[in-house]
Design a protein around this motif. Structure first.
Motif, PDB file in Angstrom:
ATOM      1  N   PHE A  52      37.007  36.661  43.902  1.00  0.00           N
ATOM      2  CA  PHE A  52      37.540  36.397  42.622  1.00  0.00           C
ATOM      3  C   PHE A  52      37.639  37.416  41.384  1.00  0.00           C
ATOM      4  CE2 PHE A  52      37.253  34.129  38.369  1.00  0.00           C
ATOM      5  CZ  PHE A  52      38.332  33.492  38.327  1.00  0.00           C
ATOM      6  N   PRO A  53      36.424  38.175  41.256  1.00  0.00           N
ATOM      7  CA  PRO A  53      36.613  38.991  40.253  1.00  0.00           C
ATOM      8  C   PRO A  53      37.324  40.165  40.479  1.00  0.00           C
ATOM      9  CG  PRO A  53      34.294  38.528  40.949  1.00  0.00           C
ATOM     10  CD  PRO A  53      35.196  38.032  42.175  1.00  0.00           C
ATOM     11  N   VAL A  54      37.715  40.574  41.782  1.00  0.00           N
ATOM     12  CA  VAL A  54      38.506  41.722  42.177  1.00  0.00           C
ATOM     13  C   VAL A  54      40.017  41.331  41.614  1.00  0.00           C
ATOM     14  CG1 VAL A  54      39.491  42.901  44.028  1.00  0.00           C
ATOM     15  CG2 VAL A  54      37.102  42.280  44.035  1.00  0.00           C
ATOM     16  N   LEU A  55      40.432  39.875  42.097  1.00  0.00           N
ATOM     17  CA  LEU A  55      41.716  39.484  41.526  1.00  0.00           C
ATOM     18  C   LEU A  55      41.661  39.694  40.141  1.00  0.00           C
ATOM     19  CD1 LEU A  55      42.371  36.340  43.607  1.00  0.00           C
ATOM     20  CD2 LEU A  55      43.368  38.705  43.946  1.00  0.00           C
ATOM     21  N   ILE A  56      40.718  39.281  39.306  1.00  0.00           N
ATOM     22  CA  ILE A  56      41.144  39.331  37.837  1.00  0.00           C
ATOM     23  C   ILE A  56      40.941  40.781  37.374  1.00  0.00           C
ATOM     24  CG2 ILE A  56      39.714  38.625  35.743  1.00  0.00           C
ATOM     25  CD1 ILE A  56      40.819  36.237  37.300  1.00  0.00           C
ATOM     26  N   MET A  88      35.705  56.216  26.953  1.00  0.00           N
ATOM     27  CA  MET A  88      35.750  55.043  27.372  1.00  0.00           C
ATOM     28  C   MET A  88      34.999  54.611  28.544  1.00  0.00           C
ATOM     29  SD  MET A  88      40.090  54.928  27.468  1.00  0.00           S
ATOM     30  CE  MET A  88      40.958  55.222  25.919  1.00  0.00           C
ATOM     31  N   GLY A  89      34.331  55.539  29.098  1.00  0.00           N
ATOM     32  CA  GLY A  89      33.545  54.982  30.513  1.00  0.00           C
ATOM     33  C   GLY A  89      34.421  54.825  31.418  1.00  0.00           C
ATOM     34  N   TRP A  90      33.882  54.134  32.731  1.00  0.00           N
ATOM     35  CA  TRP A  90      34.765  53.678  33.732  1.00  0.00           C
ATOM     36  C   TRP A  90      35.115  52.365  33.151  1.00  0.00           C
ATOM     37  CZ3 TRP A  90      30.390  56.107  36.896  1.00  0.00           C
ATOM     38  CH2 TRP A  90      31.037  57.329  37.581  1.00  0.00           C
ATOM     39  N   SER A  91      36.390  52.078  32.859  1.00  0.00           N
ATOM     40  CA  SER A  91      36.669  50.768  32.392  1.00  0.00           C
ATOM     41  C   SER A  91      38.018  50.356  32.563  1.00  0.00           C
ATOM     42  CB  SER A  91      36.585  50.874  30.847  1.00  0.00           C
ATOM     43  OG  SER A  91      37.364  51.915  30.261  1.00  0.00           O
ATOM     44  N   VAL A  92      38.553  49.198  32.544  1.00  0.00           N
ATOM     45  CA  VAL A  92      39.735  48.536  32.643  1.00  0.00           C
ATOM     46  C   VAL A  92      40.745  49.393  31.955  1.00  0.00           C
ATOM     47  CG1 VAL A  92      41.118  46.486  32.226  1.00  0.00           C
ATOM     48  CG2 VAL A  92      38.891  46.134  32.919  1.00  0.00           C
ATOM     49  N   LEU A 147      32.576  40.040  37.185  1.00  0.00           N
ATOM     50  CA  LEU A 147      33.832  39.885  36.338  1.00  0.00           C
ATOM     51  C   LEU A 147      33.842  40.429  35.196  1.00  0.00           C
ATOM     52  CD1 LEU A 147      35.751  37.580  36.892  1.00  0.00           C
ATOM     53  CD2 LEU A 147      34.617  36.197  35.400  1.00  0.00           C
ATOM     54  N   PRO A 148      34.946  41.304  34.927  1.00  0.00           N
ATOM     55  CA  PRO A 148      35.397  41.889  33.735  1.00  0.00           C
ATOM     56  C   PRO A 148      35.507  40.863  32.544  1.00  0.00           C
ATOM     57  CG  PRO A 148      37.175  41.930  35.053  1.00  0.00           C
ATOM     58  CD  PRO A 148      36.340  41.274  35.871  1.00  0.00           C
ATOM     59  N   VAL A 149      34.908  40.921  31.522  1.00  0.00           N
ATOM     60  CA  VAL A 149      35.128  40.337  30.025  1.00  0.00           C
ATOM     61  C   VAL A 149      36.062  41.151  29.349  1.00  0.00           C
ATOM     62  CG1 VAL A 149      34.205  38.781  28.309  1.00  0.00           C
ATOM     63  CG2 VAL A 149      33.113  39.038  30.666  1.00  0.00           C
ATOM     64  N   SER A 150      35.501  42.071  28.720  1.00  0.00           N
ATOM     65  CA  SER A 150      36.280  43.038  28.177  1.00  0.00           C
ATOM     66  C   SER A 150      37.122  44.132  28.680  1.00  0.00           C
ATOM     67  CB  SER A 150      35.329  43.652  26.740  1.00  0.00           C
ATOM     68  OG  SER A 150      35.147  44.736  27.116  1.00  0.00           O
ATOM     69  N   ILE A 151      37.839  44.777  27.816  1.00  0.00           N
ATOM     70  CA  ILE A 151      38.642  45.781  28.702  1.00  0.00           C
ATOM     71  C   ILE A 151      37.821  47.047  28.753  1.00  0.00           C
ATOM     72  CG2 ILE A 151      41.046  45.029  28.153  1.00  0.00           C
ATOM     73  CD1 ILE A 151      41.121  46.963  25.633  1.00  0.00           C
ATOM     74  N   PHE A 152      36.671  46.924  28.066  1.00  0.00           N
ATOM     75  CA  PHE A 152      35.928  48.158  28.422  1.00  0.00           C
ATOM     76  C   PHE A 152      34.878  47.993  29.405  1.00  0.00           C
ATOM     77  CE2 PHE A 152      37.590  48.382  23.904  1.00  0.00           C
ATOM     78  CZ  PHE A 152      37.889  49.609  23.841  1.00  0.00           C
ATOM     79  N   ASP A 153      34.828  47.022  30.040  1.00  0.00           N
ATOM     80  CA  ASP A 153      34.003  46.856  31.254  1.00  0.00           C
ATOM     81  C   ASP A 153      34.662  47.491  32.461  1.00  0.00           C
ATOM     82  OD1 ASP A 153      32.530  45.152  29.951  1.00  0.00           O
ATOM     83  OD2 ASP A 153      33.245  43.002  30.650  1.00  0.00           O
ATOM     84  N   SER A 154      33.660  47.953  33.485  1.00  0.00           N
ATOM     85  CA  SER A 154      34.162  48.580  34.718  1.00  0.00           C
ATOM     86  C   SER A 154      34.763  47.123  35.538  1.00  0.00           C
ATOM     87  CB  SER A 154      32.617  49.112  35.391  1.00  0.00           C
ATOM     88  OG  SER A 154      32.829  49.402  36.503  1.00  0.00           O
TER      89      SER A 154
END
Lengths: 279, 300
Positions: free
Chosen positions: A64-68, A134-138, A223-230
């Protein structure tokens, strides 16, 4: 005389035989690849697999988190690349002349299209992840991918713009509309489906991309929440599962899902494209 | 008054559109700048010649010679072309000249769909099928002759197989277009002169389409050189010059992808320097393909 003719027949038979063989091998091996992964993967696909979180680094549980994460990264890249790509294509086809500058810009677009994905990954890592902090992020992965799909979007939008008859432009301009009004109200609405096709192809490319994503989104399974999450995309997840040999079952399931999604997307693009040519 | 502000607005819009169009120039410039500036320090301290022709890649000991990686990339690519090009061109000839129209259309769109399959899937296919096949079927036979052959199955041959499959859609699709673009008169003239269908294909159609076919091969080569995920999973990633098709190999792309995650600062710079080499190689290959297509009026 007769002998030469016989010779020719044998040569022909050998030639056509080997061409047929080449075609059979080519088509056969591509079909084998698809069937093999689908047959081994599809039985492990289930709603549970799609809706659950992975456990033990993906050895058990779902994706699931991978799909998101995939949706996040892909959407980011498309939202950035789409306006840029359409604007660039409008410039090329409606505004630009045949000047030297335009020629140079076109050349660079071709160059951009040919750069291998690992180079995009290196660049994304050096520029977005490290230099801009930005770090590793979305967002780092998304922008990197947007650069990758930009040439595809420009090219397909331009093709679509070419199909709009010149009379439409002349009609609009002669009614007193400005060039920009003509573009926004007449030309772009005419080639909606062409632009959509390019968009879908871009999405397909973004979903399948691995090397560029690997160096920019990190690979977290949370599960990524913000676009700055890995995060981790499906193709990256497939690579991790395959290289670490964690679970055959989950690897095949992920691969099958990835194939189904990408084939579905490309089929959709083709379908819309064919409708376009009928119009 | 209103007319003037409208004019100003139009000019601003045109400038803004121009900036968007120039976006790809900015992107290429930024990429070049960052890859080169990040890779520069190792190139300078280690020496560009030592870097490119050095035989020893062992970042732990501060040795950054990438000749083994270049050799790995070239061998895998050459293998892929040897396996993929004849099959691909054969398939293109079949689709363009021999298959029934309806079938040809169907098969071609199927092949173009396959071009969209992510490379990591091809890599996984190689890992799941081709590596074990080499290990379990081919190697026992070879070991009877040469007992020292590496026994893992991760090898140049496996990489060449998978890349050979990956480049098929590019070659088939572009070559078929090129062959179809040959004017009908060529066919008619050749047949009217008494040539049979084989002679028409090999002596008239394929030579007439050669620039398109050649471009497809060059583009496929670029794709093979730049491909990362597929080779990463199956060539074994051993940075030694492979001496035979069954030896493991490391490629330029695979090494970058493998080692980036744990590399220290100097090692990272060396990986960027590999990126420079790769970048230059690809730009050269693509320019050749573009030039050939332009020169011959490209039937693509």
């Amino acid at each position: 005389m007769r002998k030469r003719k016989g010779n020719k027949i044998i040569k022909s038979a050998v030639f056509f035989g080997s061409v047929r063989l080449a075609a059979a091998v080519t088509l056969g091996i591509l079909a084998l690849l698809l069937l093999f992964i689908l047959v081994k993967g599809v039985p492990h696909l289930s709603l549970k697999f799609l809706a659950e979180s992975p456990e033990n680094m993906g050895k058990e549980g779902g994706i699931f988190p991978v799909l998101i994460g995939t949706v996040y990264v892909t959407l980011t890249s498309v939202l950035i690349a789409m306006p840029l790509g359409v604007a660039a294509a409008v410039y090329f086809s409606e505004y630009a002349g045949k000047g030297r500058l335009v020629h140079i810009i076109r050349f660079f677009t071709e160059v951009l299209a040919g750069i291998p994905s690992i180079i995009f990954g290196l660049f994304g890592f050096a520029f977005f992840v490290v230099f801009l902090g930005m770090g590793w992020s979305v967002i780092a992965g998304g922008i990197t991918l947007s650069m990758m799909i930009l040439p595809t979007l420009i090219r397909s939008t331009e093709e679509a713009l070419k199909t709009v008859p010149g009379a439409y432009r002349e009609g609009s301009l002669s009614l007193g509309a400005t060039k920009w009004q003509t573009v926004v109200k007449v030309i772009l609405p005419c080639c909606r489906s062409g632009i959509l096709t390019g968009l879908i192809l871009g999405i397909g490319r973004a979903i399948g991309e691995t090397a560029a994503v690997m160096l920019t989104v990190g690979g977290s399974l949370k599960l990524p929440v913000s676009i700055f999450d890995s995060t981790r995309t499906m193709s990256l997840h497939l690579y991790m599962l395959a290289s670490e040999g964690l679970s055959q079952e989950k690897t095949y399931a992920t691969a099958a899902l990835l194939i189904l999604i990408v084939l579905g997307i490309n089929w959709l693009a083709g379908f819309i494209g064919r409708r376009l040519t009928k119009e | 008054m209103r007319g003037k502000s409208l004019k100003v607005k139009e000019t601003i819009i045109e400038k803004a559109l121009f900036l968007c169009a120039a976006g790809s120039v900015t992107a290429v410039a930024l990429i070049t700048l960052f890859i080169f500036s990040s890779g520069y320090s190792v190139l300078r301290s280690y020496g560009p010649l030592n870097f490119i022709f050095g035989m020893d890649w062992s970042p732990v000991n501060g040795e950054y010679g990438i000749l083994p990686l270049i050799a790995g990339t070239l061998e895998v690519t050459a293998g892929a072309l040897i396996l993929g090009v004849p099959a691909g061109i054969g398939c293109a000839v079949f689709l363009a000249e021999m298959a029934k129209e309806r079938w040809a259309k169907l098969l071609k769109s199927a092949i173009e769909l396959l071009a969209g399959i992510p490379s990591v899937v091809y890599g996984f296919f190689g890992l799941a099928i081709i590596v074990p096949a080499i290990r379990d079927w081919l190697l026992p036979a070879v070991q009877k002759i040469d007992p020292d052959v590496p026994a893992s199955g991760f090898s140049v041959l496996a990489g060449a197989f998978v890349l050979g499959i990956m480049i098929l859609p590019t070659i088939v699709s572009m070559s078929e277009n090129a062959i179809r673009a040959v004017p009908l008169e060529f066919r008619e003239a050749s047949l009217a002169l008494g040539a049979d269908r084989r002679e028409t294909i090999t002596k008239v159609l394929v030579p007439a389409a050669k620039s398109g076919i050649f471009s497809s091969v060059i583009l496929a080569m670029g794709r093979a050189v730049g491909e990362t995920m597929a080779v990463l999973l199956i060539t074994g990633n051993v940075p030694k010059v492979p001496t035979g098709p069954l030896d493991p190999a490391a490629t330029l792309t695979g090494t970058i992808a493998m080692e980036m995650s744990y590399a220290g600062p100097e090692h990272q710079s060396a990986l960027f320097a590999i990126g420079i080499v790769l970048f230059i190689l690809i730009v050269i290959l693509n320019s050749i393909a573009l030039a050939v297509m332009k020169r011959f009026g490209g039937a693509v």
